[in-house]
Design an enzyme around this catalytic site. Structure first.
Site, PDB file in Angstrom:
ATOM      1  N   LEU A  79      11.914 -42.649  13.924  1.00  0.00           N
ATOM      2  CA  LEU A  79      12.366 -42.301  12.578  1.00  0.00           C
ATOM      3  C   LEU A  79      11.762 -43.293  11.595  1.00  0.00           C
ATOM      4  CD1 LEU A  79      16.164 -41.379  12.955  1.00  0.00           C
ATOM      5  CD2 LEU A  79      14.246 -39.832  12.544  1.00  0.00           C
ATOM      6  N   ASP A  80      11.496 -42.843  10.378  1.00  0.00           N
ATOM      7  CA  ASP A  80      10.954 -43.732   9.356  1.00  0.00           C
ATOM      8  C   ASP A  80      11.948 -44.848   9.038  1.00  0.00           C
ATOM      9  OD1 ASP A  80       8.785 -42.056   9.249  1.00  0.00           O
ATOM     10  OD2 ASP A  80       9.632 -40.834   7.630  1.00  0.00           O
ATOM     11  N   VAL A  81      11.429 -45.888   8.440  1.00  0.00           N
ATOM     12  CA  VAL A  81      12.297 -47.011   8.065  1.00  0.00           C
ATOM     13  C   VAL A  81      13.388 -46.560   7.100  1.00  0.00           C
ATOM     14  CG1 VAL A  81      12.344 -49.294   7.002  1.00  0.00           C
ATOM     15  CG2 VAL A  81      10.394 -48.619   8.408  1.00  0.00           C
TER      16      VAL A  81
END
Length: 387
Positions: free
Chosen positions: A269-271
């Site tokens: 997942l993205d930051v």
């Protein structure tokens, strides 16, 4: 008088001969009498008292079978059972005799020898598996049966896989350790990650430390990832794995003698993206979930800045180009407004899972994304009460 047609299908019964199994193709070598004979042939089979051996050989006709009815002592062995055989001689004439023809005996001997040779060949055939089950062969049925066989019988596995399962490092890092000569198997330096080893039988050392005979249990966690953490398996302080430090701090006390498992994320997942992320130490499970061939649906809730119109939903549903591939979402829906939320929310379901796919879909539709949260991966849903 017995008609010859009555013996058209006569052959020794299984209970009357020493070898019970006679194949049909063997019997076809014997020219039996067929029922559809042009002229009936009759044989005179009499069951009277036997004559002396010298006289019976000369007096008895060739077409007569005369059993021995003379008194017999109780201790004497039983007399052989007479079985009539109707065969065709070399001249083509039908004859009645008390013994099987030589061709039939020869065929039975060949069948017996072939059966013994086949059985001996099967016994000498080498086994193709390193481990066998109780009946001598590995189960070859369902995936569950093969999985049970591999887990319970514990057949030899690749060295890199054993090290990764023991929690030494990731599989790629374990291969680097092996190539650097930091792993020994039974006292010898091993530089091939494909070497087959058995953790219960072989003595394995990594950097001078012996590998435990016990493997850590398989663990599966559903994490509600907070914003600002990265999906990395390293030692970064903002890694999602670092959120489990408190859990593993008391591992040695609660699980004495069992090595600490090494967790890693299933996918990424993205930051700035929050929501469901699965962590485990089961590599096969992670491969099945993250591989593109699984085509697992991933559901996201996107919170939008500003108003959302139908044209925005149509633009999202038409898809966009990502990494040279036209990606189309499986489902797009504008969720009802909530009293405590002033911003509109869109539910987007995708299955390809390309990098920044949902963000690119929102951006291509001309919308500004406020926040993005994943709530489902396949059949795994984020619990509503998970903080």
């Amino acid at each position: 008088m017995v008609p010859a047609a009555a013996f058209s299908s006569l052959y020794p019964l299984p209970s009357l001969i020493s070898k019970p199994t006679v194949r049909l193709r063997t019997l076809r070598r014997i020219p039996f009498i067929r029922a559809a004979s042009s002229s009936p042939i009759e044989f005179n089979i009499s069951f009277g008292a036997a004559a002396p051996k010298e006289e019976s050989a000369a007096a008895a006709p060739k077409t007569s079978l005369v059993p021995d009815r003379s008194p017999q002592e109780p201790s004497a062995p039983p007399l052989p059972l007479l079985i009539p055989w109707i065969v065709r001689d070399e001249n083509g004439n039908l004859t009645l005799q008390s013994s099987p023809p030589a061709s039939f005996l020869h065929a039975m001997a060949e069948a017996k020898t072939a059966k013994k040779d086949k059985k001996k060949k099967n016994n000498n055939k080498p086994s193709t598996t390193s481990a066998t089950s109780s009946n001598g062969s590995a189960p070859k049925y369902s995936k569950a049966a093969r999985r049970f066989y591999n887990e319970k019988i514990r057949e030899p596995q690749r060295l890199s896989k054993v090290l990764a399962a023991a929690g030494v490092a990731s599989r790629r890092s374990c291969e680097e350790l092996i190539f650097e000569g930091k792993v020994t198997v039974n006292g010898s330096v091993c530089t091939s990650p494909q070497t087959r080893v058995d953790v219960l039988k072989d003595s394995i050392y990594v950097n001078g430390n012996r590998l435990s005979k016990k493997l850590p249990p398989k663990l599966y966690f559903a994490l509600n990832k907070p914003k600002g953490y990265i999906c990395s398996n390293g030692e970064e302080p903002k890694s999602v794995v670092s959120l489990f430090d408190d859990y593993f701090r008391s591992w040695n006390k609660t699980n004495p003698g069992i090595p600490k498992p090494r967790l890693f994320t299933v996918g990424r997942l993205d930051v700035a993206t929050t929501g469901l992320i699965i962590l485990t130490n089961d590599g096969d499970f992670a491969q099945r979930l993250s591989h593109p061939s699984s085509e697992l649906a991933k559901e996201y809730i996107a919170t939008i800045e500003g108003r959302v119109h139908k044209r925005h939903l149509f633009a999202i549903s038409e898809g966009t180009q990502i990494e040279g591939v036209h990606c189309i979402p499986d489902f797009v829906e504008l969720l009802p407004a909530q009293p405590n939320a002033s911003r509109p929310r869109i539910r987007v379901v995708v299955h390809e899972g390309r990098n920044h796919e949902v963000r690119e879909l929102i951006k291509n539709a001309g919308l500004q994304l406020h926040s993005l949260k994943r709530v489902r991966v396949g059949g795994f849903k984020l619990p509503s009460d998970l903080g």
